[in-house]
Enzyme design. Structure first.
Site, PDB file in Angstrom:
ATOM      1  N   ARG A  34      23.917  16.863  42.306  1.00  0.00           N
ATOM      2  CA  ARG A  34      23.830  17.426  41.065  1.00  0.00           C
ATOM      3  C   ARG A  34      24.544  18.526  40.871  1.00  0.00           C
ATOM      4  NH1 ARG A  34      18.716  16.145  37.428  1.00  0.00           N
ATOM      5  NH2 ARG A  34      18.139  13.935  37.758  1.00  0.00           N
ATOM      6  N   GLY A  53      21.215  22.472  29.056  1.00  0.00           N
ATOM      7  CA  GLY A  53      19.746  22.550  28.347  1.00  0.00           C
ATOM      8  C   GLY A  53      20.364  21.696  26.856  1.00  0.00           C
ATOM      9  N   ARG A 109      11.828  21.043  35.720  1.00  0.00           N
ATOM     10  CA  ARG A 109      11.982  19.380  35.537  1.00  0.00           C
ATOM     11  C   ARG A 109      11.110  19.121  35.869  1.00  0.00           C
ATOM     12  NH1 ARG A 109      17.478  16.732  33.698  1.00  0.00           N
ATOM     13  NH2 ARG A 109      18.121  17.957  31.502  1.00  0.00           N
ATOM     14  N   ARG A 157      12.790   9.346  33.386  1.00  0.00           N
ATOM     15  CA  ARG A 157      11.662  10.852  34.418  1.00  0.00           C
ATOM     16  C   ARG A 157      10.960  11.556  33.385  1.00  0.00           C
ATOM     17  NH1 ARG A 157      17.718  12.972  35.083  1.00  0.00           N
ATOM     18  NH2 ARG A 157      17.972  14.291  33.778  1.00  0.00           N
ATOM     19  N   PRO A 162      26.737  20.211  32.730  1.00  0.00           N
ATOM     20  CA  PRO A 162      25.932  20.327  33.688  1.00  0.00           C
ATOM     21  C   PRO A 162      24.541  20.314  33.454  1.00  0.00           C
ATOM     22  CG  PRO A 162      26.814  22.507  33.844  1.00  0.00           C
ATOM     23  CD  PRO A 162      26.882  22.626  32.880  1.00  0.00           C
ATOM     24  N   SER A 163      23.931  19.038  34.124  1.00  0.00           N
ATOM     25  CA  SER A 163      22.591  18.016  34.143  1.00  0.00           C
ATOM     26  C   SER A 163      21.640  20.025  34.274  1.00  0.00           C
ATOM     27  CB  SER A 163      22.455  17.786  35.718  1.00  0.00           C
ATOM     28  OG  SER A 163      21.090  17.950  35.475  1.00  0.00           O
TER      29      SER A 163
END
Length: 243
Positions: A177, A42, A166, A68, A38-39
């Site tokens: 997400r 890491g 982030r 980004r 998943p987002s």
């Protein structure tokens, strides 16, 4: 906010995309390790740690999304991704120049170009990249020898800390997400080709990934424990979304 203006065209092209012979040839020349997860699980940190050894070639994916900031640093073309237009990637897909590509979050298309596989072969290094579950499925169908590692955060709370590191995301983007993560982890648990790894610290996890890339087999007990973390992550994410 990223937006796919030609999403229907991408869906049409990707629905019957066939692995080109050039990709098959490139795969025969290299060892390919794919990190799925998943987002904010890491994956990028793990890859960056492994690249320090000089034994790996980072397969830089093409993407339609905009650069980004990660931890205050703006992504650069040719470092994190090749940032390309929708038309450019559509043309290359139609010409069979990708190993795979997928629509992500209904907002962007990302994929692995054959030119990156050939670069790894030329350097005689282990190729490594991150990929989404759809792309992993596509690759596994034609190249089951590829190593697929599913990276998990150690807990939901730690995952949220990493995601927020982030930069603050809009609420709808965070929700998107999280919903995608439930789907991704659920799909991975339903497949038999993933090795699940809990990413406690990226240095420790990078060492484990390197060991697996060089032939180490993970124990059944360790896999059972990691799968338990995956199931708990799904439960905690659903609970958060239902608040």
């Amino acid at each position: 906010m990223n937006e796919l203006k030609q999403i229907d065209e991408f869906r049409k092209v990707l629905s019957d995309y066939q692995l080109p012979e050039a990709a098959k040839s490139a795969l025969e020349q290299i060892e390919l390790v794919m990190l799925v997860g998943p987002s904010s699980s890491g994956r990028n940190s793990i890859i960056n740690e492994l690249l320090k050894s000089g034994s790996y070639h980072y397969v830089i994916s093409d993407t339609t999304r905009q650069p980004r900031e990660n931890n205050g640093v703006l992504e650069q073309n040719g470092r994190e991704y090749w940032f390309r237009t929708e038309d450019e990637i559509l043309d290359d897909l139609k010409a069979g120049k990708f190993l795979e590509a997928a629509i992500i979050h209904n907002q962007q298309v990302s994929g692995i170009s054959i030119r990156e596989l050939q670069a790894a072969a030329d350097e005689r290094k282990i190729a490594i990249d991150e990929i989404e579950v759809v792309g992993a499925d596509n690759i596994h169908k034609v190249a089951p020898e590829v190593i697929f590692l599913f990276i998990l955060p150690p807990s939901f709370d730690e995952w949220m800390v990493r995601m927020n590191a982030r930069g603050t995301l809009p609420e709808d983007e965070t929700r998107r997400r999280l919903e995608s993560a439930i789907n991704e982890v659920s799909i991975a648990l339903d497949r038999n080709f993933y090795c699940f790894i809990v990413n406690d610290t990226f240095v420790k996890t990078a060492t484990k990934v390197d060991d697996i890339a060089h032939g180490q087999v993970i124990s059944t007990e360790e896999q059972a424990a990691a799968r338990k973390v995956a199931k708990q992550l799904i439960a905690d994410t659903k609970a958060y979304l239902n608040q």
